[in-house]
Design a protein around this motif. Sequence first.
Motif, PDB file in Angstrom:
ATOM      1  N   GLU A 209      17.679   8.350 -12.072  1.00 19.88           N
ATOM      2  CA  GLU A 209      18.854   8.321 -11.230  1.00 19.88           C
ATOM      3  C   GLU A 209      18.549   8.787  -9.800  1.00 19.88           C
ATOM      4  N   GLN A 210      17.779   9.860  -9.667  1.00 19.04           N
ATOM      5  CA  GLN A 210      17.559  10.412  -8.344  1.00 19.04           C
ATOM      6  C   GLN A 210      16.604   9.591  -7.495  1.00 19.04           C
ATOM      7  N   PHE A 211      15.888   8.644  -8.112  1.00 20.40           N
ATOM      8  CA  PHE A 211      14.945   7.818  -7.358  1.00 20.40           C
ATOM      9  C   PHE A 211      15.330   6.337  -7.399  1.00 20.40           C
ATOM     10  N   SER A 212      16.585   6.063  -7.669  1.00 17.12           N
ATOM     11  CA  SER A 212      17.020   4.681  -7.776  1.00 17.12           C
ATOM     12  C   SER A 212      17.078   4.026  -6.400  1.00 17.12           C
ATOM     13  N   GLY A 213      16.216   3.041  -6.172  1.00 21.52           N
ATOM     14  CA  GLY A 213      16.229   2.304  -4.911  1.00 21.52           C
ATOM     15  C   GLY A 213      15.370   2.939  -3.848  1.00 21.52           C
ATOM     16  N   VAL A 214      14.102   2.641  -3.871  1.00 23.39           N
ATOM     17  CA  VAL A 214      13.172   3.162  -2.865  1.00 23.39           C
ATOM     18  C   VAL A 214      12.916   2.073  -1.833  1.00 23.39           C
ATOM     19  N   VAL A 215      13.141   2.395  -0.562  1.00 24.15           N
ATOM     20  CA  VAL A 215      12.956   1.425   0.517  1.00 24.15           C
ATOM     21  C   VAL A 215      12.076   2.055   1.594  1.00 24.15           C
ATOM     22  N   THR A 216      11.031   1.341   1.995  1.00 27.55           N
ATOM     23  CA  THR A 216      10.207   1.755   3.125  1.00 27.55           C
ATOM     24  C   THR A 216      10.047   0.559   4.045  1.00 27.55           C
ATOM     25  N   SER A 217       9.816   0.824   5.315  1.00 24.95           N
ATOM     26  CA  SER A 217       9.681  -0.283   6.260  1.00 24.95           C
ATOM     27  C   SER A 217       8.530  -0.031   7.216  1.00 24.95           C
ATOM     28  N   GLY A 218       8.043  -1.106   7.802  1.00 25.78           N
ATOM     29  CA  GLY A 218       6.952  -1.035   8.767  1.00 25.78           C
ATOM     30  C   GLY A 218       6.728  -2.413   9.353  1.00 25.78           C
ATOM     31  N   ILE A 219       5.491  -2.711   9.637  1.00 22.29           N
ATOM     32  CA  ILE A 219       5.156  -4.035  10.161  1.00 22.29           C
ATOM     33  C   ILE A 219       4.023  -4.641   9.344  1.00 22.29           C
ATOM     34  N   ILE A 220       3.782  -5.928   9.558  1.00 22.28           N
ATOM     35  CA  ILE A 220       2.612  -6.583   8.980  1.00 22.28           C
ATOM     36  C   ILE A 220       1.412  -6.187   9.839  1.00 22.28           C
ATOM     37  N   SER A 221       0.448  -5.521   9.223  1.00 21.49           N
ATOM     38  CA  SER A 221      -0.710  -5.018   9.963  1.00 21.49           C
ATOM     39  C   SER A 221      -1.847  -6.023  10.023  1.00 21.49           C
ATOM     40  N   ALA A 222      -2.012  -6.809   8.957  1.00 18.98           N
ATOM     41  CA  ALA A 222      -3.095  -7.797   8.904  1.00 18.98           C
ATOM     42  C   ALA A 222      -2.792  -8.810   7.806  1.00 18.98           C
ATOM     43  N   LEU A 223      -3.384  -9.998   7.950  1.00 18.19           N
ATOM     44  CA  LEU A 223      -3.208 -11.071   6.962  1.00 18.19           C
ATOM     45  C   LEU A 223      -4.551 -11.405   6.325  1.00 18.19           C
ATOM     46  N   ASP A 224      -4.506 -11.875   5.074  1.00 16.80           N
ATOM     47  CA  ASP A 224      -5.725 -12.295   4.361  1.00 16.80           C
ATOM     48  C   ASP A 224      -6.799 -11.206   4.387  1.00 16.80           C
ATOM     49  N   ARG A 225      -6.338  -9.973   4.257  1.00 18.91           N
ATOM     50  CA  ARG A 225      -7.280  -8.866   4.194  1.00 18.91           C
ATOM     51  C   ARG A 225      -8.015  -8.906   2.842  1.00 18.91           C
ATOM     52  N   LYS A 226      -9.319  -8.766   2.864  1.00 17.08           N
ATOM     53  CA  LYS A 226     -10.117  -8.826   1.637  1.00 17.08           C
ATOM     54  C   LYS A 226     -10.364  -7.412   1.122  1.00 17.08           C
ATOM     55  N   ILE A 227      -9.916  -7.174  -0.111  1.00 18.76           N
ATOM     56  CA  ILE A 227     -10.083  -5.882  -0.749  1.00 18.76           C
ATOM     57  C   ILE A 227     -10.917  -6.075  -2.016  1.00 18.76           C
ATOM     58  N   ASN A 228     -11.969  -5.308  -2.150  1.00 16.17           N
ATOM     59  CA  ASN A 228     -12.882  -5.417  -3.291  1.00 16.17           C
ATOM     60  C   ASN A 228     -12.545  -4.325  -4.307  1.00 16.17           C
ATOM     61  N   ILE A 229     -12.142  -4.738  -5.525  1.00 16.52           N
ATOM     62  CA  ILE A 229     -11.794  -3.798  -6.591  1.00 16.52           C
ATOM     63  C   ILE A 229     -12.832  -3.913  -7.701  1.00 16.52           C
ATOM     64  N   VAL A 230     -13.364  -2.769  -8.126  1.00 24.19           N
ATOM     65  CA  VAL A 230     -14.350  -2.744  -9.199  1.00 24.19           C
ATOM     66  C   VAL A 230     -13.677  -2.280 -10.487  1.00 24.19           C
ATOM     67  N   ASP A 231     -13.772  -3.108 -11.542  1.00 24.43           N
ATOM     68  CA  ASP A 231     -13.213  -2.752 -12.839  1.00 24.43           C
ATOM     69  C   ASP A 231     -14.075  -1.645 -13.462  1.00 24.43           C
ATOM     70  N   LYS A 232     -13.445  -0.503 -13.753  1.00 25.17           N
ATOM     71  CA  LYS A 232     -14.202   0.642 -14.272  1.00 25.17           C
ATOM     72  C   LYS A 232     -14.761   0.367 -15.671  1.00 25.17           C
TER      73      LYS A 232
END
Length: 402
Positions: A209-232
């Motif tokens: 109940e106390q966390f119902s509806g979380v909203v944050t705002s900002g801007i688009i910082s970059a597009l098609d950013r490549k992030i490499n994730i390693v499966d543990k």
Amino acid sequence: MNNKDDYKVNEEIRDALWKNADRGQDIFGEIKFRKNNKRIYFKALLKVILFMMIAALSGGITANYVISKGESQKNISGDLTQSKLEENNKAIYANSISDVIRKVSPTVVGISVKVEGVEGTPELSGSGIIFKSEGFIITNYHIIENATEINVKLSNYKVLKAKVIGTDAISDLAVIKVEASNLPVAKLGDSSKVNVGDLAIAIGNPIGEQFSGVVTSGIISALDRKINIVDKKTGEQTIYKVIQTDADINQGNSGGALCNINGEVIGVNSLKIGSASEVSGVSFAININVAKEIISDLMTYGKVIRPAIGIYGVPAISVGNNGIEGVYVQEVVSDSGADIAGIIPTDIITQVGGVGVKNMEELSNVLDKYKVAKSVHCNVQRNGKVKDVSIILSELKATNEP
């Protein structure tokens, strides 16, 4: 009559003639003495033209004065002052975010799960987005991974149990479904139209109940950013092409919507991908155009069918091969298309389908244009010789599949 009298009469007649001549008439008063008409008309025409020019110039000056005066009056009244514009822009900005929240929030749900082997109250897991009114919801795979029970909380606080329709660990996306109808639906936008600097609004709806509806705002910082994730678990590396934003994506809105100013979903927030960066103000969302294709496969097959040739490799230049550019084969998957075609470790694949490849990412991008079970021609360097090999594409196994 004598000569003197005749002379006097003649003088009177001559005087009368000159007087009439001065009035432009002869002695009979009927014939006028005419002046030069062409000269008169030319002077009159010049007067008319001069009058028109003066009138036009005066009208223009008057009109400009009136307009300038009107604009200055507006400025004086404050309608167009800089401070007023700034106030209006702030109001528009605030109202736009509020409008987006009102439009999108009803389509964002909270998701909690029970995990096998974990006792007690389930933790708040994240969010999801309703994309079909019959109860179909897109969320992050890591939210429902290993879940034995999934509960969905709607914006009206109603809680429903959900079942899994399809999952894809590679993209960190999943589709689940609740038994409901006529649910509010989010509008999926076109992420190809997103620009750096655009307003970005992240919306989530964690359980509680106390966390119902979380909203944050900002801007688009970059597009098609490549992030490499390693499966543990497997050590396999996955490269994500994502949207970067400075809007905070946390436990509450992971799996929720990243929206534009029009209230259209342009990305699916992912805390898992965002955890790859430890820099504050850097968050990531899965490109909605990519997500649409994945959703389609999850709805149809319950998984994403990706073609593969069956190798693990690295850029050839990274292992030093006389400057040869291509994919150096480190390992061949047993019974895969590459294995059947005779590919062996230390081979260097330089072309796939006639397209040059330098690394596994470029190889995967080429293969995405083909279907599983189709044949693709590859150029292979082996011991300084070039081989032309046909490989039957097999299905790439996700890390959550046996």
